[in-house]
Structures are given as C-alpha cells and as structure tokens.
Enzyme design. Structure first.
Site, PDB file in Angstrom:
ATOM      1  N   ASP A 178       0.816  -1.215   0.000  1.00  0.00           N
ATOM      2  CA  ASP A 178       0.000   0.000   0.000  1.00  0.00           C
ATOM      3  C   ASP A 178       0.851   1.267   0.000  1.00  0.00           C
ATOM      4  O   ASP A 178       0.492   2.265  -0.627  1.00  0.00           O
ATOM      5  CB  ASP A 178      -0.937  -0.004   1.216  1.00  0.00           C
ATOM      6  N   ALA A 228      -5.502  11.208  20.381  1.00  0.00           N
ATOM      7  CA  ALA A 228      -5.255  11.408  21.814  1.00  0.00           C
ATOM      8  C   ALA A 228      -5.920  12.686  22.330  1.00  0.00           C
ATOM      9  O   ALA A 228      -5.256  13.597  22.821  1.00  0.00           O
ATOM     10  CB  ALA A 228      -3.755  11.447  22.091  1.00  0.00           C
ATOM     11  N   TYR A 250      -4.554   4.605   8.763  1.00  0.00           N
ATOM     12  CA  TYR A 250      -4.252   5.193  10.067  1.00  0.00           C
ATOM     13  C   TYR A 250      -5.534   5.489  10.844  1.00  0.00           C
ATOM     14  O   TYR A 250      -5.612   5.325  12.067  1.00  0.00           O
ATOM     15  CB  TYR A 250      -3.416   6.457   9.842  1.00  0.00           C
ATOM     16  N   ASN A 251      -6.561   5.917  10.137  1.00  0.00           N
ATOM     17  CA  ASN A 251      -7.848   6.207  10.767  1.00  0.00           C
ATOM     18  C   ASN A 251      -8.357   5.020  11.572  1.00  0.00           C
ATOM     19  O   ASN A 251      -8.839   5.171  12.698  1.00  0.00           O
ATOM     20  CB  ASN A 251      -8.862   6.590   9.685  1.00  0.00           C
ATOM     21  N   ASP A 279      -3.345  15.567  20.687  1.00  0.00           N
ATOM     22  CA  ASP A 279      -2.187  15.424  19.808  1.00  0.00           C
ATOM     23  C   ASP A 279      -2.463  15.920  18.397  1.00  0.00           C
ATOM     24  O   ASP A 279      -1.534  16.273  17.670  1.00  0.00           O
ATOM     25  CB  ASP A 279      -1.745  13.963  19.756  1.00  0.00           C
ATOM     26  N   THR A 317      -9.591   2.675   6.286  1.00  0.00           N
ATOM     27  CA  THR A 317      -9.006   1.425   6.782  1.00  0.00           C
ATOM     28  C   THR A 317      -7.518   1.558   7.098  1.00  0.00           C
ATOM     29  O   THR A 317      -6.880   0.561   7.454  1.00  0.00           O
ATOM     30  CB  THR A 317      -9.192   0.306   5.742  1.00  0.00           C
ATOM     31  N   SER A 326      -6.618   2.546  12.879  1.00  0.00           N
ATOM     32  CA  SER A 326      -5.779   2.288  14.052  1.00  0.00           C
ATOM     33  C   SER A 326      -6.063   3.271  15.181  1.00  0.00           C
ATOM     34  O   SER A 326      -5.787   2.983  16.346  1.00  0.00           O
ATOM     35  CB  SER A 326      -4.293   2.349  13.670  1.00  0.00           C
ATOM     36  N   ASN A 380      -5.460   8.818   1.218  1.00  0.00           N
ATOM     37  CA  ASN A 380      -5.857   8.224   2.493  1.00  0.00           C
ATOM     38  C   ASN A 380      -6.369   9.262   3.476  1.00  0.00           C
ATOM     39  O   ASN A 380      -7.508   9.205   3.916  1.00  0.00           O
ATOM     40  CB  ASN A 380      -4.675   7.488   3.132  1.00  0.00           C
TER      41      ASN A 380
END
Length: 267
Positions: free
Chosen positions: A50, A187, A165-166, A152, A163, A168, A123
């Site tokens: 990816d 955060a 970083y979002n 953060d 699907t 995670s 992304n």
C-alpha cells in the site's frame, strides 16, 4: 493500436522478480511496458504494498489513468492481485472484464501570511504539532464553530483511507462507495480543563472542516501530513479541509468485494 502500460515497483528483490515476470508476459501479449507517463499510456501497474501504491499516486500527480496493484508487500489493501495471478490479470484486462473503482481524495488548503498552499491525500490528512506537544485547534463545520480541540491532533480521512491510520485510531471503516469525510481525534484531552470530541465525526461531501490553530504559545509550529508526506508551517491563519474533486481510479475484477477484502485483511 499497441497498448502501453507503466510499471512502478517498490524495488525490493521480490518486486523486481515480479516485475521481470510481468514484463515478459506483457511482451508476449503485445503490450509495451514503460517507466514514464505519456499520452498513450492506458494503465499504471504498481508492484509493492500500500505504501508503494500511495507513492505511485503522488509521483504521477494523481493522473487520470487507472491503477492496478500487484501485492508484494504486507497488507495490500489497495492491491488487486497477487504475483501468481498475473496471467489471469492479463486475460481479464485484455478482454475488458473489469470495472473502475473511483476514490475521491481529501484536500487541505493552508492559509499562511496571505499565501495559500494545497495538499491532497488519497488516504488522509493529519494536522498536529511539529514538536510533538499538544495542540489547540478551533474547529468549525460548514462555517459554524463547533469546539476547541485539545490533544495530539486530528486526522481527516477519505472513505478509501478509513481502513488505514484512521482505523488504528479507532475510526470507522467506511465503504468507499460513500462520499464523505471522517474526522478522527488523536489522543484528545477530555478533562474539566479541556473538552474535546473523543470519537469520529462523519461529514457529508458538501461540508468543509475549518481549523484555526492556537498560535499564542511558544510551541505553535504545525505539521500537515498527507499520505505520509509532511510539511511544516509557522503562524497558520486557518486551514480548510474538504473532499477533493481529484480522484484515483483502481481496476477491480469481477471477484472483488470490499467487505470480503475487509474480512480477509482485518478479521
């Protein structure tokens, strides 16, 4: 007319082996393989994972030419085929047995000292401190002030990026056939001193997100990240994030189903 296809590879040993095989098969099919875009190129084949696919999209500047991926990486969510399916790919492609999956990008317009700078991500776009400290961001939706976010940072994902970083960060998986933006906190602080949203917000395609960073303190340098590419700013006036008119087309074959892919990659 002779077909011409661009090959973009991650350069790993496995990818080079697959590229060599693909070039051999293309030559046998009467298709010309090249490394550079030209008006007669009709497809870009990306060999890697990816990350390599996203590099290709940015390297070629979001071209109006469809992509297909051969997965030699890890997750391979964007990649359509495995290396042992090259012959099947060429058969389906030459006979037109495929469809195009259109994926809209997310765009950020950063205004700083009267100058506008635009970034596009397939992304996501991430807004956070360049110095790893907490940030305070005044957030508005459709021009109406919503809250002062403290934490953060925030991530704004396209449907295709839901699907990545979002996910995670605890964001929702979104079917790419939907046109929307997903705003996910990173955060967030939620105390008696600071109140921030702690879950994702979904926005329709006609609404934009407005962000004004707090620049009153000494640590106010902001980093804008778009698909792992970053740029830093001082004294940002405001940032506008919206669904972009720019899109990327991926070739999908008859067997492709988004939710089956989600099941195979995440469950």
């Amino acid at each position: 007319m002779n077909k011409k296809i661009v090959i973009y590879s991650s350069g790993t040993e496995h990818s080079r082996q697959v590229e060599s095989l693909l070039r051999e098969r293309l030559e046998g099919s009467g298709i010309t393989a090249t490394d550079a875009l030209s008006p007669d190129v009709e497809l870009i084949v990306c060999i890697g994972g990816d990350g390599t696919f996203l590099q290709a999209v940015h390297t070629f500047g979001f071209p109006g030419i469809p992509f297909i991926g051969i997965n030699t990486g890890h997750l391979g969510f964007y990649q359509e085929i495995m290396p042992d399916q090259i012959d099947l790919f060429l058969e389906n492609y030459s006979e037109g047995r495929y469809r195009l999956q259109n994926m809209h990008c997310v765009k950020a317009i950063v205004r700083c000292d009267g100058v506008e700078t635009e970034f596009a991500g397939l992304n996501e776009i991430v807004i956070r401190s360049a110095l790893s400290n907490s940030v305070h961001l005044d957030i508005s939706i459709g021009g109406a002030f919503i809250e002062r976010f403290s934490g953060d940072g925030i991530l704004i994902a396209s449907p295709a990026g839901s699907t990545a970083y979002n996910y995670s960060l605890g964001g929702s998986i979104v079917d790419p056939r939907l046109r929307l933006l997903q705003v996910t906190p990173i955060a967030p602080m939620n105390t008696i001193a600071y109140r921030s949203f702690t879950s994702s917000i979904l926005l329709p395609p006609d609404l934009s997100l407005g962000i004004v960073p707090d620049t009153t303190g000494p640590l106010h340098r902001i980093r804008i990240t778009y698909d792992s590419n970053s740029f830093e700013f001082d004294h940002i006036d405001d940032i506008e994030v919206k669904l972009s008119d720019v899109s990327v087309d991926l070739i999908r074959f008859e067997s492709y189903d988004f939710w089956n892919k989600v099941k195979s990659k995440f469950l």
